[in-house]
Design an enzyme around this catalytic site. Structure first.
Site, PDB file in Angstrom:
ATOM      1  CG  ASN A   9       5.320  -2.614   2.915  1.00 24.49           C
ATOM      2  OD1 ASN A   9       4.444  -3.465   3.093  1.00 24.49           O
ATOM      3  ND2 ASN A   9       5.109  -1.328   3.116  1.00 24.49           N
ATOM      4  CE  LYS A  11       3.910   0.237  -0.149  1.00 25.84           C
ATOM      5  NZ  LYS A  11       3.879   1.640  -0.454  1.00 25.84           N
ATOM      6  CG  HIS A  97       4.263   2.028   5.640  1.00 23.62           C
ATOM      7  ND1 HIS A  97       3.529   2.838   4.808  1.00 23.62           N
ATOM      8  CD2 HIS A  97       5.306   1.567   4.905  1.00 23.62           C
ATOM      9  CE1 HIS A  97       4.111   2.863   3.611  1.00 23.62           C
ATOM     10  NE2 HIS A  97       5.184   2.097   3.640  1.00 23.62           N
ATOM     11  CD  GLU A  99       1.465   2.945   1.877  1.00 26.40           C
ATOM     12  OE1 GLU A  99       1.286   1.735   2.144  1.00 26.40           O
ATOM     13  OE2 GLU A  99       2.238   3.330   0.972  1.00 26.40           O
ATOM     14  CD  GLU A 169       9.299   3.369   4.088  1.00 26.20           C
ATOM     15  OE1 GLU A 169       9.734   2.614   3.226  1.00 26.20           O
ATOM     16  OE2 GLU A 169       8.121   3.352   4.478  1.00 26.20           O
ATOM     17  N   GLY A 175       6.376   5.351  -3.494  1.00 19.83           N
ATOM     18  CA  GLY A 175       5.486   4.995  -4.605  1.00 19.83           C
ATOM     19  C   GLY A 175       5.385   6.076  -5.666  1.00 19.83           C
ATOM     20  CB  SER A 215      11.025   5.522  -5.571  1.00 27.34           C
ATOM     21  OG  SER A 215       9.677   5.965  -5.506  1.00 27.34           O
TER      22      SER A 215
HETATM   23  C1  PEP Z   1       7.138   1.546   1.122  1.00 24.95           C
HETATM   24  O1  PEP Z   1       5.973   1.285   0.981  1.00 24.95           O
HETATM   25  O2  PEP Z   1       7.638   1.376   2.222  1.00 24.95           O
HETATM   26  C2  PEP Z   1       7.896   2.045  -0.022  1.00 24.95           C
HETATM   27  C3  PEP Z   1       9.085   2.547   0.198  1.00 24.95           C
HETATM   28  O3  PEP Z   1       7.288   1.973  -1.251  1.00 24.95           O
HETATM   29  P1  PEP Z   1       7.999   2.202  -2.687  1.00 24.95           P
HETATM   30  O4  PEP Z   1       9.287   1.405  -2.668  1.00 24.95           O
HETATM   31  O5  PEP Z   1       7.027   1.670  -3.681  1.00 24.95           O
HETATM   32  O6  PEP Z   1       8.249   3.653  -2.829  1.00 24.95           O
END
Ligand code: PEP
Length: 252
Positions: A9, A11, A97, A99, A169, A175, A215
């Site tokens: 992803n 983003k 997601h 976000e 998630e 992040g 992460s």
């Molecule tokens: C994500 O945005 O779906 C995500 C898991 O981000 P990160 O891997 O940076 O934690």
């Protein structure tokens, strides 16, 4: 058999030259993908066709969008429709997601509409769910995630749900550099599969890919993906580096 999936992803990252460079690196990377172990790259809308073009020769690496709107077409400035994605032959779309839920107020019921329209246009949703830190600390993460699944996916038929990929998630791990432990990931994935089995039956639940996101890096992918109910990952930050993401793909 459910697929193992390493999904990226991006983003809202990468200028056009940066996107081109990253895609070119991915297209020549030494990654082991098969029909059962695939990779999906969710790029910003502006780069969907570029990504398709650069990855055209790579079998089992697919391009995805990061969102789509609930409506078919019309006066919705700035939005993108499932019909448009279908017309570009985009096979996957991320829906819900955290976000999008947090910054754009996407609700469970709106996400049900997005899942519906994606499926109507033959695009497989990668449906995201997961709890915030306060919910985890209160110990109510299982019922919270269960409600997300019920509200947005339980109206689907067996033929429809089988096309959905789930991404668990935990928001506190996105992040932040703080990954869920292998046990926390497995426990929630097992719970999600049980919830799906309760509604759609064991056969269907056992054939739905459930990805972990939060992460994931080259250094921890293998142990997380080794958990019995973890079928791969949805990766943000680490997917912006071709070498790191290749390691993640090869950890499937
Ligand atoms: C994500 O945005 O779906 C995500 C898991 O981000 P990160 O891997 O940076 O934690």
């Amino acid at each position: 058999m459910r697929k193992k999936i390493a999904a990226a992803n991006w983003k809202m990252n990468c200028t056009l030259p940066q996107a081109e460079d990253l895609l070119n690196k991915l297209s020549t990377a030494n990654v082991h993908v098969t029909e059962e172990k695939i990779s999906i790259i969710a790029v910003p809308y502006a780069y969907l066709l570029l990504a398709k073009q650069i990855l055209a020769a790579k079998q089992n690496i697919f391009v995805a969008a990061q969102n789509c709107y609930t409506k078919k077409s019309g006066a919705y400035t700035g939005e993108i429709s499932a019909e448009m994605l279908q017309s570009m032959q985009i096979p996957y779309v991320i829906i819900g997601h955290s976000e999008r839920r947090d910054y754009f107020n996407e609700t469970n019921s709106m996400l049900a509409d997005k899942v519906n329209i994606a499926l109507e246009y033959n695009i497989q949703p990668i449906f995201c769910c997961g709890e915030a830190l306060d919910i985890r600390e209160a110990g109510t993460q299982n019922s919270f995630v269960e409600k997300q699944l019920k509200d947005s996916l339980f109206h689907l038929t067996n033929e429809q749900i089988i096309k959905v990929v789930i991404a668990y998630e935990p928001i506190w791990a996105i992040g932040t550099g703080k990954t869920a432990t292998n046990e926390q990931a497995q426990e929630m994935h097992q719970h999600i599969r049980k919830v799906l089995a309760g509604k759609f039956g064991n056969d269907i639940a056992n054939n739905i890919s459930i990805l972990y996101g939060g992460s994931v890096k080259g250094a921890n992918a293998e142990e997380i993906f080794a958990q019995p109910d973890v079928d791969g990952g949805l990766v943000g930050g680490a997917s912006l580096n071709a070498e790191e993401f290749s390691t993640i793909i090869n950890s499937l």
